[in-house]
Design an enzyme around this catalytic site. Structure first.
Site, PDB file in Angstrom:
ATOM      1  N   SER A   1     -27.883  43.142  25.934  1.00  0.00           N
ATOM      2  CA  SER A   1     -28.065  43.207  27.026  1.00  0.00           C
ATOM      3  C   SER A   1     -26.780  42.943  28.463  1.00  0.00           C
ATOM      4  CB  SER A   1     -28.600  44.402  28.528  1.00  0.00           C
ATOM      5  OG  SER A   1     -28.632  44.108  29.285  1.00  0.00           O
TER       6      SER A   1
ATOM      7  N   TYR B   1     -36.280  39.975  32.308  1.00  0.00           N
ATOM      8  CA  TYR B   1     -35.737  41.493  31.327  1.00  0.00           C
ATOM      9  C   TYR B   1     -33.636  40.422  30.592  1.00  0.00           C
ATOM     10  CZ  TYR B   1     -32.220  45.122  29.424  1.00  0.00           C
ATOM     11  OH  TYR B   1     -31.830  45.367  28.417  1.00  0.00           O
TER      12      TYR B   1
HETATM   13  P1  NAD Z   1     -35.865  53.020  25.719  1.00  0.00           P
HETATM   14  O1  NAD Z   1     -37.441  52.502  26.521  1.00  0.00           O
HETATM   15  O2  NAD Z   1     -35.067  54.929  25.804  1.00  0.00           O
HETATM   16  O3  NAD Z   1     -36.392  52.838  24.538  1.00  0.00           O
HETATM   17  C1  NAD Z   1     -36.734  51.743  23.009  1.00  0.00           C
HETATM   18  C2  NAD Z   1     -38.115  52.535  23.093  1.00  0.00           C
HETATM   19  O4  NAD Z   1     -38.604  51.360  22.467  1.00  0.00           O
HETATM   20  C3  NAD Z   1     -39.017  53.288  23.552  1.00  0.00           C
HETATM   21  O5  NAD Z   1     -39.194  54.483  22.891  1.00  0.00           O
HETATM   22  C4  NAD Z   1     -39.800  52.209  23.745  1.00  0.00           C
HETATM   23  O6  NAD Z   1     -41.083  53.374  22.948  1.00  0.00           O
HETATM   24  C5  NAD Z   1     -40.039  51.478  21.742  1.00  0.00           C
HETATM   25  N1  NAD Z   1     -40.760  50.260  22.456  1.00  0.00           N
HETATM   26  C6  NAD Z   1     -41.243  49.465  23.628  1.00  0.00           C
HETATM   27  N2  NAD Z   1     -41.504  48.730  23.072  1.00  0.00           N
HETATM   28  C7  NAD Z   1     -42.293  48.968  21.317  1.00  0.00           C
HETATM   29  C8  NAD Z   1     -42.711  48.382  20.398  1.00  0.00           C
HETATM   30  N3  NAD Z   1     -43.321  47.018  21.464  1.00  0.00           N
HETATM   31  N4  NAD Z   1     -42.558  48.239  19.236  1.00  0.00           N
HETATM   32  C9  NAD Z   1     -41.774  49.542  19.508  1.00  0.00           C
HETATM   33  N5  NAD Z   1     -41.451  50.180  20.250  1.00  0.00           N
HETATM   34  C10 NAD Z   1     -40.915  49.731  21.271  1.00  0.00           C
HETATM   35  O7  NAD Z   1     -34.743  52.131  26.196  1.00  0.00           O
HETATM   36  P2  NAD Z   1     -33.301  52.509  25.803  1.00  0.00           P
HETATM   37  O8  NAD Z   1     -32.124  52.445  26.986  1.00  0.00           O
HETATM   38  O9  NAD Z   1     -32.549  53.406  24.529  1.00  0.00           O
HETATM   39  O10 NAD Z   1     -32.931  51.031  24.933  1.00  0.00           O
HETATM   40  C11 NAD Z   1     -32.649  50.823  24.017  1.00  0.00           C
HETATM   41  C12 NAD Z   1     -32.206  49.092  24.092  1.00  0.00           C
HETATM   42  O11 NAD Z   1     -30.792  48.965  24.773  1.00  0.00           O
HETATM   43  C13 NAD Z   1     -33.290  48.360  24.168  1.00  0.00           C
HETATM   44  O12 NAD Z   1     -33.045  46.868  23.765  1.00  0.00           O
HETATM   45  C14 NAD Z   1     -32.306  47.911  25.811  1.00  0.00           C
HETATM   46  O13 NAD Z   1     -32.197  46.910  26.270  1.00  0.00           O
HETATM   47  C15 NAD Z   1     -30.789  48.165  25.712  1.00  0.00           C
HETATM   48  N6  NAD Z   1     -30.030  47.872  26.427  1.00  0.00           N
HETATM   49  C16 NAD Z   1     -30.369  49.488  27.438  1.00  0.00           C
HETATM   50  C17 NAD Z   1     -28.851  49.475  28.803  1.00  0.00           C
HETATM   51  C18 NAD Z   1     -29.070  51.411  28.826  1.00  0.00           C
HETATM   52  O14 NAD Z   1     -28.392  51.232  29.504  1.00  0.00           O
HETATM   53  N7  NAD Z   1     -29.870  51.788  28.197  1.00  0.00           N
HETATM   54  C19 NAD Z   1     -28.329  48.835  28.754  1.00  0.00           C
HETATM   55  C20 NAD Z   1     -27.983  47.459  27.824  1.00  0.00           C
HETATM   56  C21 NAD Z   1     -28.716  47.302  27.178  1.00  0.00           C
END
Ligand code: NAD
Length: 320
Positions: free
Chosen positions: A127, A152
């Site tokens: 991130s 985070y």
């Molecule tokens: P999201 O919450 O929509 O997706 C994450 C998924 O992981 C969810 O479906 C959740 O059910 C699943 N999950 C959570 N804990 C789990 C576990 N213990 N075992 C199995 N599954 C689990 O989030 P997103 O926005 O799609 O983010 C995806 C990745 O990208 C994450 O690692 C997040 O930290 C990173 N990220 C996202 C953004 C953003 O702007 N969306 C920015 C920086 C980093």
């Protein structure tokens, strides 16, 4: 190739699963449908792909090695894209242990699965929050990282460190991707653009934290997925450990984001002013020199077009 996508039912993950299958890969998705936001949303995210013959859903937890093993029972997995995480900056301040467990221990277990099942290629989600509080200029992958501003951010940095350590240990190929605030259809409901749209259409005021001058390098989901696909290619042709920014290199001020949201929706927002919140950083902006050169990353969406696309999806899917 068979690819395991952890967190594949989430916002970014569901788009990625669709793109991978459309590109001829077979995908195993591991997700525990965590209730951080409504799990039904995640089931809807997968509606277009759940019956595809090249897609398989395993409901389970990345922290549980048995659940991970299930993913390997039917298919020989050649590559893992690890997206599963507790996302969200502010909630991590309330539940730091859960964030550490899922984001650090979860990443550890995924690396362990690489070792046990002989997986040689890993793409892992990091991130922009790893850069901490910086003002102005674009963030480069080899910059010294500032002080993490939230649990985070700390867990995401720890995930990178673990991945780098295990890469050397196992001699595998690892890429960590630093996503910069991703938006577009299916965006998580807790993220500002989606949250603001819900308030705007519900006739409620939008909370503005600070003086409205904080900036985010908002990245449209299709550009993000292009970048992840670039990384999927990259780990197949390169060895070692690498980190890449995936952003747009185009920071947008909070008040400009609200202005564009008003324009895209044809609605006028009432604003409610609040002090800056703990965990918030003032500014993010990706330097894309490395990802353009190494991943052929070439983001295409303007913020105006991306926001209009989000609003079209929001209006089509919103429950009235
Ligand atoms: P999201 O919450 O929509 O997706 C994450 C998924 O992981 C969810 O479906 C959740 O059910 C699943 N999950 C959570 N804990 C789990 C576990 N213990 N075992 C199995 N599954 C689990 O989030 P997103 O926005 O799609 O983010 C995806 C990745 O990208 C994450 O690692 C997040 O930290 C990173 N990220 C996202 C953004 C953003 O702007 N969306 C920015 C920086 C980093």
């Amino acid at each position: 190739m068979n690819i395991l996508v952890t967190g594949g039912a989430g916002f970014i993950g569901s788009h990625l699963c669709e793109r991978l299958v459309a590109s001829g890969h077979r995908v195993v998705c591991l997700d525990n449908f965590h209730s951080f936001y409504d799990p039904q949303i995640k089931r809807t995210n997968l509606a277009g792909i759940i019956d595809h013959p090249d897609f398989r859903l395993v409901e389970g937890d990345v922290r549980d090695i048995n659940d991970l093993d299930k993913c390997f029972s039917e298919h020989e997995i050649g590559l893992i894209v690890h997206l599963a995480a507790m996302a969200g900056v502010r909630p991590s301040i309330l539940e730091p242990e859960l964030y550490a467990e899922v984001n650090i221990m979860g990443t550890h277990k995924v690396l362990l699965a690489c070792q046990q099942h002989g997986v040689k290629r890993l793409v892992s989600a990091s991130s922009s929050s790893v850069y901490g509080s910086k003002q102005g200029g674009a963030f480069r992958e080899n910059d010294d990282l500032g002080k993490p501003e939230s649990p985070y951010a700390e867990t995401k940095r720890a995930g990178e460190v673990l991945a780098q350590l295990w890469q050397r240990e196992l001699g595998i190929s690892v890429v960590c991707l630093r996503f910069f605030t991703v938006y577009g259809p299916r965006q998580r409901p807790d993220l500002a653009i989606h949250k603001f749209a819900s308030l705007l259409y519900g006739g409620k005021p939008l909370p503005v934290f600070g003086d409205g001058s904080t900036c985010r390098d908002y990245t449209y989901i299709d550009d993000t997925i292009d970048g992840v696909m670039g990384a999927v290619e990259y780990v197949q042709t390169h060895s070692g450990y690498a980190v890449f920014n995936l952003g747009e290199a185009r920071p947008v001020q909070l008040l400009d984001m609200i202005y564009e949201l008003e324009a895209a929706s044809g609605r006028q927002a009432a604003l409610q002013w609040h002090p800056l919140q703990p965990g918030d950083v003032p500014y993010t902006c990706a330097d894309l020199t490395r990802s353009r050169a190494e991943l052929n990353y070439d983001p295409k969406w303007t913020f105006r077009e991306g926001l209009r696309s989000f609003i079209r999806w929001f209006e089509d899917t919103r429950q009235t």
